[in-house]
Design a protein around this motif. Structure first.
Motif, mmCIF file in Angstrom:
data_model
loop_
_atom_site.group_PDB
_atom_site.id
_atom_site.type_symbol
_atom_site.label_atom_id
_atom_site.label_comp_id
_atom_site.label_asym_id
_atom_site.label_seq_id
_atom_site.Cartn_x
_atom_site.Cartn_y
_atom_site.Cartn_z
ATOM 1 N N ARG A 178 0.825 -1.213 0.000
ATOM 2 C CA ARG A 178 0.000 0.000 0.000
ATOM 3 C C ARG A 178 0.854 1.256 0.000
ATOM 4 N NH1 ARG A 178 -5.649 -0.957 0.386
ATOM 5 N NH2 ARG A 178 -5.878 -3.224 0.376
ATOM 6 N N GLU A 182 -3.021 6.685 1.461
ATOM 7 C CA GLU A 182 -4.045 6.244 0.512
ATOM 8 C C GLU A 182 -5.042 7.377 0.308
ATOM 9 O OE1 GLU A 182 -5.556 2.158 0.979
ATOM 10 O OE2 GLU A 182 -4.245 2.035 2.738
ATOM 11 N N ARG A 183 -5.315 7.692 -0.959
ATOM 12 C CA ARG A 183 -6.174 8.824 -1.299
ATOM 13 C C ARG A 183 -7.170 8.374 -2.353
ATOM 14 N NH1 ARG A 183 -2.753 11.531 -4.286
ATOM 15 N NH2 ARG A 183 -3.882 13.508 -4.270
ATOM 16 N N GLU A 184 -8.445 8.690 -2.124
ATOM 17 C CA GLU A 184 -9.486 8.242 -3.046
ATOM 18 C C GLU A 184 -10.599 9.285 -3.134
ATOM 19 O OE1 GLU A 184 -12.639 4.470 -3.475
ATOM 20 O OE2 GLU A 184 -11.187 4.550 -1.818
ATOM 21 N N ARG A 185 -11.089 9.486 -4.346
ATOM 22 C CA ARG A 185 -12.241 10.350 -4.555
ATOM 23 C C ARG A 185 -13.497 9.480 -4.576
ATOM 24 N NH1 ARG A 185 -12.914 15.104 -9.135
ATOM 25 N NH2 ARG A 185 -15.139 15.483 -8.842
ATOM 26 N N LEU A 186 -14.556 9.897 -3.861
ATOM 27 C CA LEU A 186 -15.718 9.042 -3.653
ATOM 28 C C LEU A 186 -16.942 9.431 -4.461
ATOM 29 C CD1 LEU A 186 -15.520 8.687 0.224
ATOM 30 C CD2 LEU A 186 -14.804 7.011 -1.472
ATOM 31 N N ASP A 187 -17.063 10.686 -4.879
ATOM 32 C CA ASP A 187 -18.246 11.095 -5.611
ATOM 33 C C ASP A 187 -17.910 12.253 -6.538
ATOM 34 O OD1 ASP A 187 -18.182 13.448 -4.113
ATOM 35 O OD2 ASP A 187 -19.819 12.883 -2.777
ATOM 36 N N ARG A 296 -18.020 5.651 2.176
ATOM 37 C CA ARG A 296 -19.056 5.763 1.140
ATOM 38 C C ARG A 296 -20.410 6.106 1.740
ATOM 39 N NH1 ARG A 296 -17.269 5.176 -3.670
ATOM 40 N NH2 ARG A 296 -15.336 4.050 -4.044
ATOM 41 N N ALA A 368 -6.618 17.455 0.766
ATOM 42 C CA ALA A 368 -7.917 17.070 0.209
ATOM 43 C C ALA A 368 -8.824 18.286 0.074
ATOM 44 C CB ALA A 368 -8.567 16.005 1.086
ATOM 45 N N ARG A 379 -13.792 12.986 -0.453
ATOM 46 C CA ARG A 379 -12.471 12.337 -0.429
ATOM 47 C C ARG A 379 -12.327 11.474 0.813
ATOM 48 N NH1 ARG A 379 -9.262 14.986 -4.541
ATOM 49 N NH2 ARG A 379 -10.831 16.190 -5.681
ATOM 50 N N VAL A 381 -8.987 9.691 2.916
ATOM 51 C CA VAL A 381 -7.539 9.487 3.051
ATOM 52 C C VAL A 381 -7.334 8.489 4.181
ATOM 53 C CG1 VAL A 381 -6.932 11.754 2.145
ATOM 54 C CG2 VAL A 381 -7.299 11.479 4.606
ATOM 55 N N ARG A 382 -6.376 7.583 4.007
ATOM 56 C CA ARG A 382 -6.125 6.550 5.007
ATOM 57 C C ARG A 382 -4.638 6.456 5.288
ATOM 58 N NH1 ARG A 382 -9.553 3.898 1.330
ATOM 59 N NH2 ARG A 382 -11.669 3.519 2.110
#
Length: 461
Positions: A178, A182-187, A296, A368, A379, A381-382
């Motif tokens: 990993r 960790e970065r992710e866009r959710l919508d 989510r 973010a 967003r 982030v983990r």
């Protein structure tokens, strides 16, 4: 790649901003066999740069304010819990049963600061609350056997491992796969409209509401930093799980503290969520999902929210559901053997995994928010303490050696000195470490001191 460049890249930052950071180098700060000083400097520096970047966005500045990272301030802040005084009294950081113990084939470290963890440890070992009894019980058992038995009972104990043993462990391999952040866009929520800020000092997080569902050090350090930067931070704890008073005094600066039973007080909690811009969680991965707190689920109810998640071992692999603390992660990942040996384990000069990950988490939230102001989107982030440990131990190929960009030579680190301050509070007279997050025009201290744990109303200020 230097440590600061690596951290900034992991956060998705523009490398063109790195020349805005200068470092005051102080030899003797955070000395250890591992490059703790370099990691600490990088975590704080990237956090300050993220704050300066967001501040420039909100003030309309064409350039990002200059960031100054002082090794002395960083070293002092990374042991803030040791510098704390409450009416002249030094804090208690570890309970008697939170320590290293010899086993039949090596060492194990336990964590029993919380009463429920202590009770589960004693239950697993079938001994009374007595140091000699615990010592005798552990001396006759194998370290891995103790680790599994105590975790099965809901307690915390980790067998000492070498770096090589951790690398070959299934959880170690999962962590290595990993990214650091960790970065992710959710919508596809529209771009966040951030109100302009002015005045002195500049507060990049002003007007933002942060729901703080964290405990102990790393998460509270992150939210304490967001509070420094102007965020309205409300920490929420379960009424039956009080935070130790000294830990609350150390990390409660700038925040308000309330208690809620998330099941019984669901209506109140939903009202808080409905107005939150940022939700920060520090419980085991999945532990809060039943309350609708998965990223989510939050994004569905609150489009455009920023969710920041912190864990000990990561939200993946066979240990994803295990509790953990900095001291235990040091033991599992080989840090303790590197700082000592397999015969006599050691420890880092600070709980650097906690503090470092805390500043990185705050930086990830700030970045973010900046990205949202251009691109929109909820967003998540983990970060995980074990993943920060991989960086510290060289697993990411960042050596920690060599000069930091734009170094300014300072005197040797001779102690906390001017990086400590005193204030009156609802907890008494406090001596505390100032924040090391510093940028041109930014805040020098928190706007409020901590009050009694759980004493504030469950509403936004």
């Amino acid at each position: 790649m230097t440590d600061i460049a690596y951290a900034w890249s992991a956060l998705g930052g523009d490398p063109a901003l790195l020349p805005r950071v200068s470092t005051v180098v102080r030899e003797g700060a955070l000395q250890g066999r591992l490059p703790v000083r370099e990691l600490a400097r990088a975590c704080v520096g990237s956090c300050a740069l993220a704050a300066a970047e967001l501040g420039a966005r909100r003030t309309g500045r064409a350039d990002v304010p200059a960031v100054r990272v002082d090794d002395g301030a960083v070293a002092t802040a990374f042991v803030s819990e040791r510098h704390l005084l409450v009416d002249g009294r030094a804090p208690v950081t570890f309970a008697p049963l939170s320590r290293f113990w010899r086993t039949a084939d090596g060492w194990v470290r336990t964590h029993a600061n919380y009463p429920h963890h202590r009770a589960r440890l004693l239950s697993a070992l079938e001994v009374p609350e007595d140091v000699a009894a615990v010592e005798a019980a552990l001396a006759g058992r194998r370290a891995l056997e103790v680790e599994e038995a105590v975790y099965a009972a809901g307690g915390l104990a980790v067998a000492l491992r070498t770096p090589e043993e951790w690398t070959s462990h299934e959880q170690g391999a999962a962590v290595a796969a990993r990214p650091l952040v960790e970065r992710e866009r959710l919508d596809s929520a529209p771009a966040r409209i951030l109100a302009p800020i002015d005045g002195t000092p500049a507060l990049p997080a002003a007007g933002l509401r942060v729901l703080d569902l964290t405990r102990v050090i790393a998460g509270p350090v992150a939210t304490r930093t967001l509070a420094l930067l102007g965020a309205d931070v409300l920490r929420v704890d379960a009424p039956h799980l009080p935070e130790p008073a000294d830990a609350h005094a150390d990390t409660g600066f700038g925040k308000r503290s309330t208690t809620l039973d998330l099941a019984a007080d669901r209506g109140t909690f939903e009202e808080l969520l409905a107005a939150a811009d940022v939700v920060v969680t520090g419980y085991r991965p999945g532990a809060l999902d039943r309350f609708g707190l998965s990223p989510r689920a939050l994004a569905e109810r609150r489009p455009g929210v920023v969710v920041a998640q912190l864990s000990a071992w990561g939200a993946y692999g066979p240990w994803s559901g295990r509790r953990g603390f900095d001291s235990l992660v040091q033991v599992a990942t080989g840090v303790a053997t590197t700082e000592g040996s397999v015969r006599e384990p050691g420890a880092l000069p600070a709980q650097a995994l906690d503090h470092g990950t805390g500043y990185l988490l705050a930086a990830a939230v700030l970045r973010a928010l900046t990205e949202q102001s251009y691109e929109g989107g909820a967003r998540v982030v983990r970060l995980a303490l074990a993943r920060t440990a991989r960086w510290l131990t060289g697993g990411d190929g960042v050596s920690g050696a060599g000069p930091a960009p734009h170094e300014v030579e300072g005197a040797s680190y001779g102690g906390p000195g001017s990086w400590l301050a005193e204030t009156d509070s609802g907890l008494g007279r406090l001596r505390y470490a100032r924040s090391p997050v510093s940028f041109e025009g930014g805040p020098a201290d928190w706007a409020r001191s901590p009050g009694p744990w759980g004493a504030d109303a469950a509403r936004w200020g």
